[in-house]
Each structure stands twice: as structure tokens, then as C-alpha cells.
Design a protein around this motif. Structure first.
Motif, PDB file in Angstrom:
ATOM      1  N   LEU A   1      -2.458   4.787  -5.913  1.00 62.43           N
ATOM      2  CA  LEU A   1      -3.559   4.946  -4.969  1.00 62.43           C
ATOM      3  C   LEU A   1      -3.510   6.339  -4.366  1.00 62.43           C
ATOM      4  O   LEU A   1      -2.423   6.886  -4.157  1.00 62.43           O
ATOM      5  CB  LEU A   1      -3.460   3.918  -3.834  1.00 62.43           C
ATOM      6  CG  LEU A   1      -3.803   2.466  -4.127  1.00 62.43           C
ATOM      7  CD1 LEU A   1      -3.539   1.628  -2.881  1.00 62.43           C
ATOM      8  CD2 LEU A   1      -5.255   2.319  -4.565  1.00 62.43           C
TER       9      LEU A   1
ATOM     10  N   PRO B   1      -3.945   8.823  -1.115  1.00 61.64           N
ATOM     11  CA  PRO B   1      -3.863   8.649   0.337  1.00 61.64           C
ATOM     12  C   PRO B   1      -5.252   8.455   0.941  1.00 61.64           C
ATOM     13  O   PRO B   1      -6.184   9.213   0.636  1.00 61.64           O
ATOM     14  CB  PRO B   1      -3.218   9.951   0.808  1.00 61.64           C
ATOM     15  CG  PRO B   1      -2.440  10.433  -0.381  1.00 61.64           C
ATOM     16  CD  PRO B   1      -3.261  10.051  -1.573  1.00 61.64           C
TER      17      PRO B   1
ATOM     18  N   THR C   1       0.806   4.148  -2.905  1.00 65.72           N
ATOM     19  CA  THR C   1       0.454   5.522  -2.549  1.00 65.72           C
ATOM     20  C   THR C   1       1.556   6.492  -2.959  1.00 65.72           C
ATOM     21  O   THR C   1       1.290   7.573  -3.498  1.00 65.72           O
ATOM     22  CB  THR C   1       0.193   5.627  -1.043  1.00 65.72           C
ATOM     23  OG1 THR C   1      -0.840   4.711  -0.671  1.00 65.72           O
ATOM     24  CG2 THR C   1      -0.237   7.039  -0.663  1.00 65.72           C
TER      25      THR C   1
ATOM     26  N   SER D   1       1.498   7.288  -6.553  1.00 67.52           N
ATOM     27  CA  SER D   1       0.223   7.874  -6.987  1.00 67.52           C
ATOM     28  C   SER D   1      -0.639   6.898  -7.770  1.00 67.52           C
ATOM     29  O   SER D   1      -1.463   7.306  -8.589  1.00 67.52           O
ATOM     30  CB  SER D   1       0.470   9.147  -7.826  1.00 67.52           C
ATOM     31  OG  SER D   1       1.111  10.136  -7.043  1.00 67.52           O
TER      32      SER D   1
ATOM     33  N   GLU E   1       0.826  -1.207   0.000  1.00 63.67           N
ATOM     34  CA  GLU E   1       0.000   0.000   0.000  1.00 63.67           C
ATOM     35  C   GLU E   1       0.862   1.260   0.000  1.00 63.67           C
ATOM     36  O   GLU E   1       0.568   2.237  -0.703  1.00 63.67           O
ATOM     37  CB  GLU E   1      -0.921   0.006   1.221  1.00 63.67           C
ATOM     38  CG  GLU E   1      -1.814   1.231   1.287  1.00 63.67           C
ATOM     39  CD  GLU E   1      -2.692   1.251   2.517  1.00 63.67           C
ATOM     40  OE1 GLU E   1      -3.279   2.315   2.807  1.00 63.67           O
ATOM     41  OE2 GLU E   1      -2.788   0.210   3.217  1.00 63.67           O
TER      42      GLU E   1
END
Length: 223
Positions: free
Chosen positions: A89, A91, A84, A87, A80
Motif C-alpha cells: 500500500l 502511504p 505500507t 510497499s 495496514e
């Protein structure tokens, strides 16, 4: 960097239970899924297979994410983190999705534009060829450099500044310190260095020898 993962040689973690002959690889079904998701996340975030970048994500987890969530939990947390940072996912996206699955009906953050590195390994695996001759020979006394790099490293904290003896010269490998940050493979010779327990932990330590695999840039000649 000296992250939570560099716990070798430290005290207070309690006994390690020995594995049983019939111990399953995955004790619970969610662990199987977490393992697959972590591997996939690493590839998506890195633009390819980069084990060093994944290890760097692991060592940057906080204590709860690394220890309290267990082995496969930390893999999922590292995946994860990588997604994140690149970019892939937004935040808070995972938490929002989980809350929605629980029926809380919260707004999920928009999907960002991915910012993946332009990563292309020169060959499969981590073994590489180096034209230069090894800087150290078998039987030579060497010192692990007493350094604390800001980024990723495979130089254990408990051997830094201590003297050992080269026991074996291994094939050259990709250097994790640069590869984890997508700064090049920078392959180096690797040495099996034998350390005495008293050198590492003092005169009161139980007598034994410990062998550590170390990249050439981690070492210097011992006086």
C-alpha cells in the motif's frame, strides 16, 4: 523494543471485566471483517504466516492506534502498517480511499511496487528441534537479562533483572526476536520460570507466584 504492548505489571488501567458465558466473539460486524483483513494483510506483507512480524507491528503502533481503536481496531492498524512498510500500500492510501467513499473525490496515491521479504518457514507452526542440551535445569535459579532490545522481543519489561526458578523445560520454539525481522528462525529451548511477586514488585506486593515462558537467550545463571 519497549512498545505500548509491554504493559504487563503496570498500574492505572482499571479493572478487567470478566467475560460472560454468552459473550460473542465479535460484538460488531466490522470486527469480524477487521479480523479477516488483518490476517490476510499479515500474510500478504510477510510472504507467508509470520505471527512474530505481526506482533512487532502491533507493538510499534502509537497509543491511539493501539488503545483507542480497541482490540480489533489495533489488528487492522497493524495490518495496514505492515502493508505500507512492504510497499503493498502507498502511504495515505487507506485514508484517501475512505474519503472517496464519503464522496470527497480526492486523488489516491499510486500503487507502489511491493517489497516483500523472501520468507519461508522451515516447518508449520513454531515448534522446532534443537540438538544442544538445555543450558538450565529444573529447579535452577536464573535471572532474566536486564536488556532493552532495539527490535522485537517477548522478554517482558517487568521481569528484566529479576531472579526466578526454572519450573519446567518446554519444547524448543522459533525465536521471535529474529523471526519478526525475517532474520532466521533461530530456535531455542523455552523455560517456564517461576517468579515471586515480592521479587518483581517489592515487599508490599500481594503474595503470589507468577510463571513466565522465556527463551534461553533471555536468561542467565543467577549467582
Amino acid at each position: 523494543m519497549d512498545g505500548i504492548a509491554d504493559m504487563g505489571g503496570t498500574q492505572g488501567w482499571g479493572p478487567v471485566p470478566p467475560p460472560t458465558p454468552d459473550e460473542p466473539v465479535f460484538a460488531e460486524d466490522w470486527q469480524r471483517k477487521a479480523f479477516a483483513l488483518a490476517i490476510l494483510s499479515s500474510r500478504v506483507a510477510s510472504g507467508g504466516i509470520n505471527t512474530d512480524a505481526f506482533r512487532h507491528a502491533l507493538e510499534r503502533l502509537d497509543r491511539a492506534a493501539y488503545l483507542d481503536d480497541g482490540y480489533f481496531g489495533r489488528w487492522l492498524n497493524a495490518g495496514e502498517l505492515m502493508l505500507t512498510e512492504r510497499s503493498v500500500l502507498a502511504p495515505g492510501a487507506i485514508e484517501a480511499r475512505a474519503r472517496n467513499l464519503r464522496g470527497e473525490h480526492v486523488e489516491e496515491p499510486p500503487i507502489p511496487t511491493p517489497d516483500r521479504p523472501h520468507y519461508a518457514p522451515t516447518a508449520e507452526g513454531s515448534l522446532r528441534s534443537v540438538e544442544a542440551a538445555p543450558a538450565f535445569g529444573v529447579g535452577e535459579r536464573v535471572r532474566a537479562k536486564d536488556i532493552s532490545p532495539a527490535g522485537h522481543t517477548r522478554l517482558p519489561g517487568y521481569v528484566r533483572g529479576h531472579v526466578g526458578v526454572v519450573e519446567l523445560i518446554q519444547p524448543a520454539h522459533v525465536l521471535p526476536d529474529t523471526n519478526a525481522h525475517f532474520l532466521g528462525e533461530n530456535p531455542q529451548h523455552v523455560y517456564s520460570v517461576r517468579f515471586d511477586s515480592h521479587e518483581l514488585w517489592g515487599a508490599d506486593a500481594e503474595p503470589f507466584t507468577l510463571t513466565v515462558e522465556m527463551y534461553e537467550s533471555y536468561l542467565e545463571a543467577a549467582a
